[in-house]
Design a protein around this motif. Structure first.
Motif, PDB file in Angstrom:
ATOM      1  N   UNK A  69     -24.257 -16.390   7.400  1.00  0.00           N
ATOM      2  CA  UNK A  69     -23.145 -16.528   8.465  1.00  0.00           C
ATOM      3  C   UNK A  69     -22.592 -17.685   8.931  1.00  0.00           C
ATOM      4  N   UNK A  70     -21.513 -17.960   9.259  1.00  0.00           N
ATOM      5  CA  UNK A  70     -20.755 -19.076   9.580  1.00  0.00           C
ATOM      6  C   UNK A  70     -19.838 -18.796  10.743  1.00  0.00           C
ATOM      7  N   UNK A  71     -19.677 -19.831  11.374  1.00  0.00           N
ATOM      8  CA  UNK A  71     -18.782 -20.101  12.427  1.00  0.00           C
ATOM      9  C   UNK A  71     -17.343 -20.244  11.866  1.00  0.00           C
ATOM     10  N   UNK A  72     -16.357 -19.297  12.164  1.00  0.00           N
ATOM     11  CA  UNK A  72     -15.490 -19.553  11.435  1.00  0.00           C
ATOM     12  C   UNK A  72     -13.877 -19.364  12.253  1.00  0.00           C
ATOM     13  N   UNK A  73     -12.966 -19.928  11.942  1.00  0.00           N
ATOM     14  CA  UNK A  73     -11.632 -19.766  12.684  1.00  0.00           C
ATOM     15  C   UNK A  73     -10.751 -19.259  11.592  1.00  0.00           C
ATOM     16  N   UNK A  74      -9.947 -17.923  11.697  1.00  0.00           N
ATOM     17  CA  UNK A  74      -8.936 -17.427  10.708  1.00  0.00           C
ATOM     18  C   UNK A  74      -7.724 -17.075  11.648  1.00  0.00           C
ATOM     19  N   UNK A  75      -6.772 -16.902  10.831  1.00  0.00           N
ATOM     20  CA  UNK A  75      -5.460 -16.572  11.616  1.00  0.00           C
ATOM     21  C   UNK A  75      -4.534 -15.541  10.597  1.00  0.00           C
ATOM     22  N   UNK A  76      -3.874 -14.889  11.392  1.00  0.00           N
ATOM     23  CA  UNK A  76      -2.720 -13.884  10.603  1.00  0.00           C
ATOM     24  C   UNK A  76      -1.631 -14.055  11.170  1.00  0.00           C
ATOM     25  N   UNK A  77      -0.369 -14.114  10.478  1.00  0.00           N
ATOM     26  CA  UNK A  77       0.969 -13.827  11.100  1.00  0.00           C
ATOM     27  C   UNK A  77       1.675 -12.535  10.411  1.00  0.00           C
ATOM     28  N   UNK A  78       2.156 -11.778  11.179  1.00  0.00           N
ATOM     29  CA  UNK A  78       3.000 -10.613  10.979  1.00  0.00           C
ATOM     30  C   UNK A  78       1.834  -9.843  10.251  1.00  0.00           C
ATOM     31  N   UNK A  79       2.295  -9.208   8.917  1.00  0.00           N
ATOM     32  CA  UNK A  79       1.571  -8.232   8.185  1.00  0.00           C
ATOM     33  C   UNK A  79       0.797  -9.106   6.979  1.00  0.00           C
ATOM     34  N   UNK A  80       0.919 -10.486   7.113  1.00  0.00           N
ATOM     35  CA  UNK A  80       0.438 -11.341   5.982  1.00  0.00           C
ATOM     36  C   UNK A  80      -1.288 -11.100   6.231  1.00  0.00           C
ATOM     37  N   UNK A  81      -2.094 -11.638   5.239  1.00  0.00           N
ATOM     38  CA  UNK A  81      -3.468 -11.339   5.181  1.00  0.00           C
ATOM     39  C   UNK A  81      -4.034 -12.539   6.269  1.00  0.00           C
ATOM     40  N   UNK A  82      -5.255 -12.144   6.568  1.00  0.00           N
ATOM     41  CA  UNK A  82      -6.131 -13.298   7.235  1.00  0.00           C
ATOM     42  C   UNK A  82      -5.984 -14.549   6.371  1.00  0.00           C
ATOM     43  N   UNK A  83      -6.056 -15.708   6.844  1.00  0.00           N
ATOM     44  CA  UNK A  83      -6.315 -16.983   6.362  1.00  0.00           C
ATOM     45  C   UNK A  83      -7.234 -17.876   6.994  1.00  0.00           C
ATOM     46  N   UNK A  84      -8.079 -18.426   6.243  1.00  0.00           N
ATOM     47  CA  UNK A  84      -9.272 -19.050   6.716  1.00  0.00           C
ATOM     48  C   UNK A  84      -8.968 -20.456   7.150  1.00  0.00           C
ATOM     49  N   UNK A  85      -9.143 -20.816   8.602  1.00  0.00           N
ATOM     50  CA  UNK A  85      -8.554 -21.956   9.147  1.00  0.00           C
ATOM     51  C   UNK A  85      -9.709 -23.127   9.234  1.00  0.00           C
ATOM     52  N   UNK A  86     -10.855 -22.897   9.640  1.00  0.00           N
ATOM     53  CA  UNK A  86     -12.222 -23.790   9.787  1.00  0.00           C
ATOM     54  C   UNK A  86     -13.305 -22.719   9.275  1.00  0.00           C
ATOM     55  N   UNK A  87     -14.585 -23.551   8.924  1.00  0.00           N
ATOM     56  CA  UNK A  87     -15.629 -22.837   8.653  1.00  0.00           C
ATOM     57  C   UNK A  87     -16.732 -23.780   8.641  1.00  0.00           C
ATOM     58  N   UNK A  88     -17.679 -23.342   9.393  1.00  0.00           N
ATOM     59  CA  UNK A  88     -19.063 -24.381   9.656  1.00  0.00           C
ATOM     60  C   UNK A  88     -20.367 -23.558   9.679  1.00  0.00           C
ATOM     61  N   UNK A  89     -21.310 -24.202   9.303  1.00  0.00           N
ATOM     62  CA  UNK A  89     -22.804 -23.341   9.340  1.00  0.00           C
ATOM     63  C   UNK A  89     -23.118 -23.351  10.734  1.00  0.00           C
ATOM     64  N   UNK A  90     -23.635 -22.215  11.160  1.00  0.00           N
ATOM     65  CA  UNK A  90     -24.091 -22.032  12.524  1.00  0.00           C
ATOM     66  C   UNK A  90     -24.880 -23.121  12.804  1.00  0.00           C
ATOM     67  N   UNK A  91     -24.820 -23.545  14.128  1.00  0.00           N
ATOM     68  CA  UNK A  91     -25.640 -24.524  14.727  1.00  0.00           C
ATOM     69  C   UNK A  91     -25.499 -25.868  14.054  1.00  0.00           C
ATOM     70  N   UNK A  92     -24.524 -26.151  13.274  1.00  0.00           N
ATOM     71  CA  UNK A  92     -24.581 -27.370  12.496  1.00  0.00           C
ATOM     72  C   UNK A  92     -23.602 -28.345  13.394  1.00  0.00           C
ATOM     73  N   UNK A  93     -24.119 -29.352  14.372  1.00  0.00           N
ATOM     74  CA  UNK A  93     -23.317 -30.075  15.126  1.00  0.00           C
ATOM     75  C   UNK A  93     -22.778 -31.271  14.128  1.00  0.00           C
ATOM     76  N   UNK A  94     -23.193 -31.551  13.225  1.00  0.00           N
ATOM     77  CA  UNK A  94     -22.744 -32.756  12.352  1.00  0.00           C
ATOM     78  C   UNK A  94     -21.741 -32.484  11.550  1.00  0.00           C
ATOM     79  N   UNK A  95     -20.845 -31.724  11.756  1.00  0.00           N
ATOM     80  CA  UNK A  95     -19.752 -31.221  10.870  1.00  0.00           C
ATOM     81  C   UNK A  95     -18.306 -32.004  11.451  1.00  0.00           C
ATOM     82  N   UNK A  96     -17.436 -31.957  10.458  1.00  0.00           N
ATOM     83  CA  UNK A  96     -15.885 -32.726  10.907  1.00  0.00           C
ATOM     84  C   UNK A  96     -15.055 -31.526  11.307  1.00  0.00           C
ATOM     85  N   UNK A  97     -14.410 -31.708  12.385  1.00  0.00           N
ATOM     86  CA  UNK A  97     -13.711 -30.567  12.601  1.00  0.00           C
ATOM     87  C   UNK A  97     -12.168 -31.124  12.953  1.00  0.00           C
TER      88      UNK A  97
END
Length: 106
Positions: free
Chosen positions: A78-106
């Motif tokens: 399981x990951x904490x993610x941000x993903x986006x979609x424009x019109x009918x295009x597929x979802x695209x991953x923007x950011x991903x991080x391990x759950x509870x990992x506060x030492x990641x660069x965002x």
């Protein structure tokens, strides 16, 4: 005098709607169930359970544009993610991080 700001607001909204169309961004925890890529390795994606599904069992396909990121994603995690979609295009991953990992660069 009040007609000018209203007219400018209307024109701005018209331009934004015509150029961009519907755009959606979601931030949620995702449980990854599968990873795959095209035969020519040009496209890569992950399959996860859609957190917005009522049953929780609907799968969602999210494109991953960075090969290094795709290589580090693990199935059955399981990951904490941000993903986006424009019109009918597929979802695209923007950011991903391990759950509870506060030492990641965002």
């Amino acid at each position: 005098m009040k007609k000018i700001p209203s007219l400018l607001t209307f024109i701005f909204l018209l331009v934004v709607t015509a150029c961009g169309g519907p755009f959606s961004t979601t931030t949620s925890e995702l449980y990854i169930v599968k990873k795959a890529h095209s035969k020519d390795y040009e496209k890569a994606w992950i399959i996860a359970f859609d957190p917005n599904s009522i049953t929780g069992k609907k799968e969602i396909k999210i494109m991953v544009n960075e090969p290094m990121v795709w290589n580090l994603i693990e199935v059955n995690k399981t990951y904490l993610t941000t993903y986006s979609k424009e019109r009918d295009n597929p979802w695209v991953l923007e950011e991903i991080a391990h759950r509870g990992d506060d030492d990641t660069i965002r």
